[in-house]
Every structure is written in C-alpha cells, then in structure tokens.
Design an enzyme around this catalytic site. Structure first.
Site, mmCIF file in Angstrom:
data_model
loop_
_atom_site.group_PDB
_atom_site.id
_atom_site.type_symbol
_atom_site.label_atom_id
_atom_site.label_comp_id
_atom_site.label_asym_id
_atom_site.label_seq_id
_atom_site.Cartn_x
_atom_site.Cartn_y
_atom_site.Cartn_z
ATOM 1 N N HIS A 169 51.759 55.051 140.474
ATOM 2 C CA HIS A 169 50.667 55.184 139.492
ATOM 3 C C HIS A 169 50.178 53.836 138.958
ATOM 4 O O HIS A 169 48.996 53.672 138.709
ATOM 5 C CB HIS A 169 51.078 56.156 138.380
ATOM 6 N N ASP A 213 48.766 65.849 138.780
ATOM 7 C CA ASP A 213 49.920 65.635 137.900
ATOM 8 C C ASP A 213 49.551 64.846 136.648
ATOM 9 O O ASP A 213 50.337 64.754 135.717
ATOM 10 C CB ASP A 213 51.031 64.910 138.667
ATOM 11 N N GLU A 246 40.758 67.966 140.729
ATOM 12 C CA GLU A 246 41.933 68.421 141.499
ATOM 13 C C GLU A 246 41.583 69.753 142.150
ATOM 14 O O GLU A 246 41.059 70.644 141.494
ATOM 15 C CB GLU A 246 43.120 68.566 140.529
ATOM 16 N N ASP A 252 36.902 71.170 144.660
ATOM 17 C CA ASP A 252 37.110 70.434 145.899
ATOM 18 C C ASP A 252 36.480 69.037 145.761
ATOM 19 O O ASP A 252 35.268 68.920 145.591
ATOM 20 C CB ASP A 252 36.438 71.246 147.010
ATOM 21 N N GLY A 253 37.302 68.015 145.836
ATOM 22 C CA GLY A 253 36.821 66.650 145.633
ATOM 23 C C GLY A 253 35.778 66.222 146.652
ATOM 24 O O GLY A 253 34.899 65.410 146.357
ATOM 25 N N ASP A 288 43.833 60.046 144.895
ATOM 26 C CA ASP A 288 45.273 60.251 144.747
ATOM 27 C C ASP A 288 45.616 61.555 145.441
ATOM 28 O O ASP A 288 45.814 62.586 144.805
ATOM 29 C CB ASP A 288 45.612 60.300 143.252
HETATM 30 N N1 AG3 Z 1 50.274 61.554 146.213
HETATM 31 C C1 AG3 Z 1 50.569 60.866 147.453
HETATM 32 C C2 AG3 Z 1 51.886 61.209 148.001
HETATM 33 C C3 AG3 Z 1 52.018 61.049 149.460
HETATM 34 C C4 AG3 Z 1 53.439 61.141 149.800
HETATM 35 N N2 AG3 Z 1 53.670 61.415 151.169
HETATM 36 C C5 AG3 Z 1 54.854 61.808 151.654
HETATM 37 N N3 AG3 Z 1 55.896 61.924 150.896
HETATM 38 N N4 AG3 Z 1 54.960 62.063 152.926
HETATM 39 C C6 AG3 Z 1 51.115 61.305 145.126
HETATM 40 C C7 AG3 Z 1 50.792 62.102 143.946
HETATM 41 C C8 AG3 Z 1 51.157 61.367 142.718
HETATM 42 N N5 AG3 Z 1 50.117 61.410 141.761
#
Ligand code: AG3
Length: 274
Positions: free
Chosen positions: A65, A90, A109, A140-141, A158
């Site tokens: 983050h 999140d 989101e 849907d973004g 993200d």
């Molecule tokens: N989003 C990206 C996570 C990607 C992780 N990939 C994996 N573990 N194969 C994170 C969300 C946090 N806000």
C-alpha cells in the site's frame, strides 16, 4: 493436545506453493466474481485470499500500500488532489492516500463482497471508506474509466493478477481510457506481478501502457507473502518521470532512497519492460 495442523497454501504451479500455518479459517465465500477466504495465520496475522492467491496480510500489507500510493504521489508533477482507485476493495490504498492529504478519492471496486468481508476482518483498512473525502463505488472499473468524464491526478490500479476478472485491466483499451481521464502531470500506476514467476504481467503492463503514454517505468518492492517476494508495479505518465523531493513523508516502507532506488531492476526483469 492438537493433533492436526491446518495450512493455507497459495499454489504457484503444480510443483511449488507457499504455505501459511493457520489457526483458523474465518470465512470462505463464493461471490459472483471470485472466491474470498480469510485465515488467521500464525506469522502474518489475518490473511485475505482471492481465488487462492494472497491479497494481503496484516503484517506486510504496508509494503504494497505504501508503494502503490506514495510512488505515484511523489512522481506526479504537482501535489495530487484527486485520485481514482480501481479495485482496492480492502480500503488500504485509499487509507494511504488520505494520509498523503488527497482531497477527493473515488474507489471503484467490482465486488461489493470484498468490501463487506474486509469491513468485518480488516476494519483498520476499510476505515478509509468512512472518510467523507472517499467515495466508494461498486462497479466494473473497466466500464467506469470508459464512461466517466471526470479527470484525476492519480489513477491506481489495485487489482488481482491478470487472470479472471482483472485480465482486462492490463489491456491497451483500458490504458487508453486512463490516459484520457488523467490530468496533465498525473500518474497511472498498476501492480504488475512477480517478474520472476509472472513475467507476463509486467510485460503486459509495459506494452499496454506504452501504446498510450510516452513515459513508462516499472519499479519493485519486497513483499514477503507474494510469489517470490519480489513484486513489481508499473507507472505511466504523459511527462517525464521525475521525483518531487520537497516535503516527502516517509511511510513504513517508502522513503527517498526507496523512491529512487526501486526503479533499479535486475537485468532479467528489465528485459521484460522493454
Ligand atoms: N492486490 C494485488 C495482489 C496480487 C497478489 N498476487 C498473488 N498473490 N498471486 C492486492 C490487494 C491489496 N489492496
């Protein structure tokens, strides 16, 4: 005496996985988009998984983050005021942007259930959604960036990995739309996977962004619970990528040395960005 040990594993391939010993499975829900699980781990606190892949843990979410917010913030030409987050259900990215003083944050989101699950299990992250500067939209973004007329100084993608619902967040049409709604001097950034285990993600992000932006660079961070622990992000600008060094607020991971040094890529990773 406890006879059975429980483990959650993220499978990287048929032959490789990362396992966390867990004391409890707190939730498992199948939504219209994906499967969400929350575990209580021994070493990393609570862990959120989507479709079997680690999204965040309480112990190391700060790295991700910090790096998905502070890097674009300090590489924008002017102090950013208005941000768009795609994904990020999140609330972690929105929370960091609030700390940086953003005036308005739109968080789009796709899966409302991610938000509900995180409100229950990661309330310190979702607290950002209660701030009047943050507007959470469940949509849907991809459609959102296609249709909106608003402009933003930062666009932060993200998302999950580029398989399943997030696949189209790595394609050229999506980046073209982000270019249209990005203010001059602003930055678009996406998480772009593990250069070692998921070379396609960083390649796709670079190729796609370069169609619409003259300046594109990938940077890396150490995230112990993601595949290989060596993670990439890719940012794009219409102007040269230059650091603003005045009034820099360190994060728990981010500082000025990281701001500069995280663009240093090992040769195998650099090749994926060309
Ligand atoms: N989003 C990206 C996570 C990607 C992780 N990939 C994996 N573990 N194969 C994170 C969300 C946090 N806000």
């Amino acid at each position: 005496m406890k006879l059975i040990e429980n483990w959650f594993s993220e499978r990287y391939s048929d032959n490789l996985q990362l396992s966390f010993r867990v004391s409890d499975q707190l939730l498992s829900v199948k939504t219209d988009f994906q499967r969400i699980d929350v575990f209580e781990t021994y070493d990393f606190g609570k862990l959120l998984s989507i479709d079997g892949t680690v999204q965040l843990t309480e112990k190391d979410e700060f790295v991700y983050h910090d790096m998905i917010t502070r890097m674009p913030f300090y590489y924008a030409d002017r102090v950013p005021e208005k941000a768009l987050i795609i994904g990020g259900g999140d609330g972690g990215a929105a929370g960091e942007l609030l700390k940086l003083g953003l005036k308005s944050i739109r968080n789009v989101e796709i899966d409302g259930q991610v938000v509900e699950v995180c409100k229950k299990h990661f309330p310190s992250l979702t607290a950002s959604f209660n701030d009047p500067r943050v507007k959470l939209v469940i949509d849907d973004g991809i459609k959102y960036v296609r249709e909106t007329d608003e402009r933003f100084d930062l666009i932060i993608v993200d998302s999950t990995d580029p398989v399943g619902p997030a696949e189209d967040l790595f394609n050229e049409e999506f980046y073209e739309n982000t270019e249209r709604i990005l203010n001059d001097g602003g930055v678009v950034v996406t998480q772009s996977g593990s250069p070692f285990y998921q070379p396609k993600a960083i390649e796709l992000a670079n190729k796609g962004m370069k169609k619409s932006f003259p300046y594109v660079r990938s940077y890396v961070a150490f995230i112990p619970t993601y595949p290989s622990g060596f993670w990439s992000f890719t940012m794009a600008k219409k102007e040269e990528i230059r650091l603003r060094t005045e009034n820099v607020q360190n994060g728990k991971y981010f500082n000025l040395e990281i701001a500069r040094g995280s663009f240093s890529l090992p040769e195998f990773a650099k090749k994926l960005t060309l």
